[in-house]
Scaffold this motif. Structure first.
Motif, mmCIF file in Angstrom:
data_model
loop_
_atom_site.group_PDB
_atom_site.id
_atom_site.type_symbol
_atom_site.label_atom_id
_atom_site.label_comp_id
_atom_site.label_asym_id
_atom_site.label_seq_id
_atom_site.Cartn_x
_atom_site.Cartn_y
_atom_site.Cartn_z
ATOM 1 N N VAL A 610 21.310 -21.252 -16.638
ATOM 2 C CA VAL A 610 21.456 -20.609 -17.940
ATOM 3 C C VAL A 610 20.284 -21.082 -18.801
ATOM 4 O O VAL A 610 20.030 -22.287 -18.890
ATOM 5 C CB VAL A 610 22.800 -20.956 -18.621
ATOM 6 C CG1 VAL A 610 22.795 -20.518 -20.092
ATOM 7 C CG2 VAL A 610 23.956 -20.298 -17.881
ATOM 8 N N GLY A 638 22.806 -16.443 -16.944
ATOM 9 C CA GLY A 638 23.070 -16.058 -18.322
ATOM 10 C C GLY A 638 22.083 -16.679 -19.282
ATOM 11 O O GLY A 638 21.156 -17.403 -18.895
ATOM 12 N N ARG A 639 22.292 -16.372 -20.566
ATOM 13 C CA ARG A 639 21.428 -16.876 -21.622
ATOM 14 C C ARG A 639 22.285 -17.449 -22.738
ATOM 15 O O ARG A 639 23.330 -16.887 -23.064
ATOM 16 C CB ARG A 639 20.557 -15.751 -22.203
ATOM 17 C CG ARG A 639 19.633 -15.098 -21.239
ATOM 18 C CD ARG A 639 19.194 -13.728 -21.732
ATOM 19 N NE ARG A 639 18.705 -13.751 -23.106
ATOM 20 C CZ ARG A 639 19.107 -12.899 -24.059
ATOM 21 N NH1 ARG A 639 20.016 -11.982 -23.783
ATOM 22 N NH2 ARG A 639 18.595 -12.970 -25.270
ATOM 23 N N LEU A 669 26.715 -17.630 -25.999
ATOM 24 C CA LEU A 669 26.510 -17.499 -24.560
ATOM 25 C C LEU A 669 26.683 -16.039 -24.143
ATOM 26 O O LEU A 669 27.692 -15.419 -24.463
ATOM 27 C CB LEU A 669 27.511 -18.381 -23.805
ATOM 28 C CG LEU A 669 27.420 -18.321 -22.273
ATOM 29 C CD1 LEU A 669 26.071 -18.848 -21.781
ATOM 30 C CD2 LEU A 669 28.566 -19.131 -21.644
ATOM 31 N N VAL A 671 26.476 -13.447 -20.710
ATOM 32 C CA VAL A 671 26.415 -13.349 -19.256
ATOM 33 C C VAL A 671 26.546 -11.876 -18.886
ATOM 34 O O VAL A 671 27.026 -11.065 -19.681
ATOM 35 C CB VAL A 671 27.545 -14.174 -18.589
ATOM 36 C CG1 VAL A 671 27.351 -15.656 -18.856
ATOM 37 C CG2 VAL A 671 28.919 -13.716 -19.080
ATOM 38 N N VAL A 704 28.994 -23.199 -21.756
ATOM 39 C CA VAL A 704 28.968 -22.934 -20.323
ATOM 40 C C VAL A 704 30.187 -23.544 -19.639
ATOM 41 O O VAL A 704 30.802 -22.919 -18.753
ATOM 42 C CB VAL A 704 27.647 -23.470 -19.713
ATOM 43 C CG1 VAL A 704 27.692 -23.422 -18.180
ATOM 44 C CG2 VAL A 704 26.460 -22.662 -20.228
#
Length: 721
Positions: A610, A638-639, A669, A671, A704
């Motif tokens: 991430v 993800g970011r 977050l 995804v 996360v």
């Protein structure tokens, strides 16, 4: 005793003083026939005979402590109360107590490390069993001490001593707000109580400022007129000063490794940062040198043991920050500075640790400065911690006034964007100025009017900038180096010393062995710094509408960064990369190799990545994440994405609570929507470019983990400090 007291009586008092001096210095220095110098007697006479207020500006090793200890014994014999010494450092207190005991002086200290002894000490003072009480300036504004103990001390003390008095002045290189509280103590002293302020590092402006704060004493109230200022020569005949200019950090480390054993006796290697003390000490130990790291982060018990080891010559050197500074009393043969302090005055104080005592070699002590390119970056960082902007100060006062009850510093942090140290320092200044007051439970507003002295703060900033330029001039000068330092301290007797490298009295080789350079290079090119995870949420987040408290249950594991920005090795490349105004771009090849080396040593077992978004270095972070995905053969899952760009990068970074609230608003977050729980049961590498406060990484890891990850391992290019 009046000013017209007979010469015979004054001479008799001097003989008593010299007997006390001989007891103080003892046979250890081979000075059983010790005599007071005329300037020392002048100071003692002013205190013990004429009961004056005096400021003594004399070089390190002149014998300032002898003045106040001898004066104490004379005053106690005359029936005066105990001497109170305000002293800034524990190392200094320990040395002063040891010196006092040699003369039969009963000395005790009240400081933050001996709370269990406070009540017995108070009882002993009331019983007349204490001759000298040493207190830290911080004690002066502790509510209990200030309101209950201090008034009694002011009523009963026989002499007040302010050691390292340049700390009183905000023009001084080491201004401390707690010292300003001494003005209140001075005003509360009964008539005729003598006061002594001492320092070795005060130029004309600081001397005048301190003398003004000591204040003139009205003769009608039993005083003896204006403050007596005794200023002597600041020459240090036992020091030989020199500068060795080397281009790289590897060469400077190699110079230490090659030449440390040549330095006489034991000494101090000063560094500008805590990280450098650890890095240099580790390297020198690997080269067979007996050294240890020492800083404000060293455990107090260990610090005491290290000081004793250095004084006894059981180590070659302590690799230290300025935490090992004022008043450290030992016979040291050398001081080496790895990096230049930001002013000649601060440098003069540090080199003054060497060349004291009677067991030095005939040629004296050696003082070497090895400047570095990164010195100016470090100066700039510390300069950024100056007195806050007016709106932040007003905000603090307004919040306290609106609260109407005491607030803790942690509680105030949620309303004022300043870190804990700067907020505490600002509050201490406001306390001295009368705008706020420290009480049990925190701080409260007084309601008194307060003016922001912008002109004075600007002048102080300008003075600091002139000092930095003067330090650069010291490095470049071809004139006598001791003359230069004395001139900066406004010593009217400054002259050529004949001992420094420019005078021809010291020949310093700049040669370093290829083997030492190679090993230093290998040490510095070894990347990898541990990223310690945050364990607790900041206090009082509810004030900011954030429902987080206590232990961070779903946090990150231990992570890694390539290096700190302050490190000697990769620090320079990272400082260049993150310098304001530098264009965005992919990760430079040398840093790619460093990341791979870190991964090789660390070996994190992860299932995906991430990445933390960056508004200013989007290309850099994306390239870092993509490269790691290819190298580790795992997907980017993800970011931690920027969803509110109105929250500026770094907003709230001055304290933890503000930063958590800002990061929580700025990021979320994200995804892929095609998978409901893509992080479920995975071990995730969270990647960022630069870790400053650590809260962005902490909140990313927390998000996360809450999305189902079993473990989060942080990785960043750089750690700010």
């Amino acid at each position: 005793m009046s000013p017209t007291q007979s010469t015979d009586v004054r001479q008799q008092t001097r003989e008593q003083a010299e007997a006390h001096l001989r007891a103080l210095v003892g046979p250890r220095d081979g000075q059983s026939d010790a005599r007071l110098r005329e300037d020392q007697w002048t100071a003692i006479e002013a205190l013990a005979v004429d009961h004056r207020r005096s400021l003594v500006v004399q070089r390190t090793g002149w014998g300032k402590s002898a003045v106040y200890f001898v004066a104490t014994l004379l005053l106690r014999e005359a029936g005066a109360g105990p001497t109170v010494i305000v002293s800034p450092l524990l190392a200094l207190m320990r040395n002063q107590i040891a010196a006092a005991e040699r003369a039969g002086i009963r000395a005790v200290t009240i400081n933050s490390t001996n709370i269990e002894d406070w009540q017995p000490i108070h009882d002993a003072i009331r019983a007349g069993e204490v001759d000298v009480l040493l207190v830290s300036p911080e004690r002066l504004n502790n509510p209990g001490f200030r309101d209950e103990v201090l008034p009694k001390l002011a009523e009963t003390c026989g002499l007040l001593v302010v050691d390292e008095a340049h700390c009183i002045s905000d023009w001084g290189h080491d201004f401390r707000p707690d010292y300003r509280r001494i003005r209140t103590l001075l005003s509360d002293l009964p008539d005729g109580i003598p006061v002594l302020a001492t320092t070795a590092t005060a130029n004309a402006r600081v001397t005048a400022d301190v003398a003004e704060q000591l204040g003139s004493v009205d003769e009608s109230r039993g005083g003896r007129g204006e403050v007596l200022v005794l200023r002597g020569t600041l020459d240090r005949e036992s020091l030989r000063l020199g500068v060795v200019r080397l281009k790289t950090a590897e060469q400077r480390l190699a110079w230490l490794a090659d030449h440390l054993a040549e330095q006489p006796g034991s000494g101090i290697i000063y560094c500008l940062t805590v990280a450098a003390t650890q890095e240099i000490a580790d390297y020198l130990r690997s080269r067979g040198h007996d050294v240890a790291a020492y800083s404000g982060q060293t455990d107090p018990t260990e610090r005491h043991a290290l000081e004793q080891d250095l004084a006894a010559g059981r180590v070659k050197a302590l690799v230290a920050t300025s935490a090992l500074g004022m008043g450290f009393d030992a016979t040291l043969g050398f001081v080496v500075n790895m990096g230049a302090p930001s002013s000649p005055v601060a440098y003069y104080q540090q080199v003054g640790r060497a060349g004291r005592g009677t067991t030095l070699p005939p040629e004296g002590a050696t003082v070497v400065l090895l400047p570095a390119i990164e010195d100016r970056d470090i100066w700039a960082y510390f300069a950024s911690l100056a007195f806050p902007r007016e709106e932040l100060v007003r905000r603090t006062i307004d919040v306290l006034a609106a609260e109407g009850r005491p607030m803790s510093t942690a509680g105030l942090e949620t309303y004022v964007e300043l870190n804990r140290n700067r907020l505490e320092t600002m509050l201490k200044v406001l306390d001295v100025d009368g705008a706020v007051r420290r009480v049990r439970g925190g701080w409260e507003a007084t309601g008194r009017p307060w003016e922001y002295d912008a002109e004075r703060y600007a002048r102080v900033t300008e003075a600091r900038e002139r000092e930095q330029q003067a330090m650069l001039d010291y490095l470049a000068t071809d004139r006598c180096r001791m003359w230069f330092l004395r001139d900066q301290l406004d010593d009217p007797a400054a002259e050529e010393c004949g001992r420094c490298d420019n005078c021809g009295g010291l020949d310093l080789s700049a040669e370093v062995s290829a083997a030492a350079v190679e090993e230093a290079g290998a040490r510095l090119s070894r990347p990898g710094v541990v990223l310690e995870p945050r364990k607790m949420w900041p206090t009082a987040l509810a004030n900011l509408g954030v429902d987080l408290r206590g232990k961070i249950a779903e946090g990150a594991s231990e992570g890694r960064a390539v290096a700190r920005l302050t490190d000697l090795g990769y620090g320079q490349a990272l400082r260049d990369l993150f310098r304001p105004g530098e264009p965005d771009g992919p990760v430079p090849v040398p840093l790619v190799k460093a990341v791979i080396e870190v991964l090789g040593d660390w070996r994190p077992a992860v299932d995906g990545i991430v990445v933390v978004d960056s508004a200013t270095r989007a290309t850099l972070t994306a390239d870092l994440a993509d490269g790691l995905a290819r190298y580790l053969r795992v997907p980017v899952l993800g970011r931690y994405a920027i969803v509110d760009p109105s929250v500026e990068p770094g907003q709230g970074a001055m304290n933890s609570a503000q930063r958590v609230a800002a990061v929580g608003r700025r990021f979320r977050l994200e995804v892929p929507s095609s998978d409901d729980r893509p992080l479920e049961g995975r071990r995730v590498l969270v990647v960022d470019d630069l870790v400053a406060t650590g809260w962005t990484m902490t909140l990313a890891a927390w998000a996360v983990r809450r999305a189902g990850a079993t473990e989060v391992l942080p990785l960043a290019l750089a750690l700010q400090s």
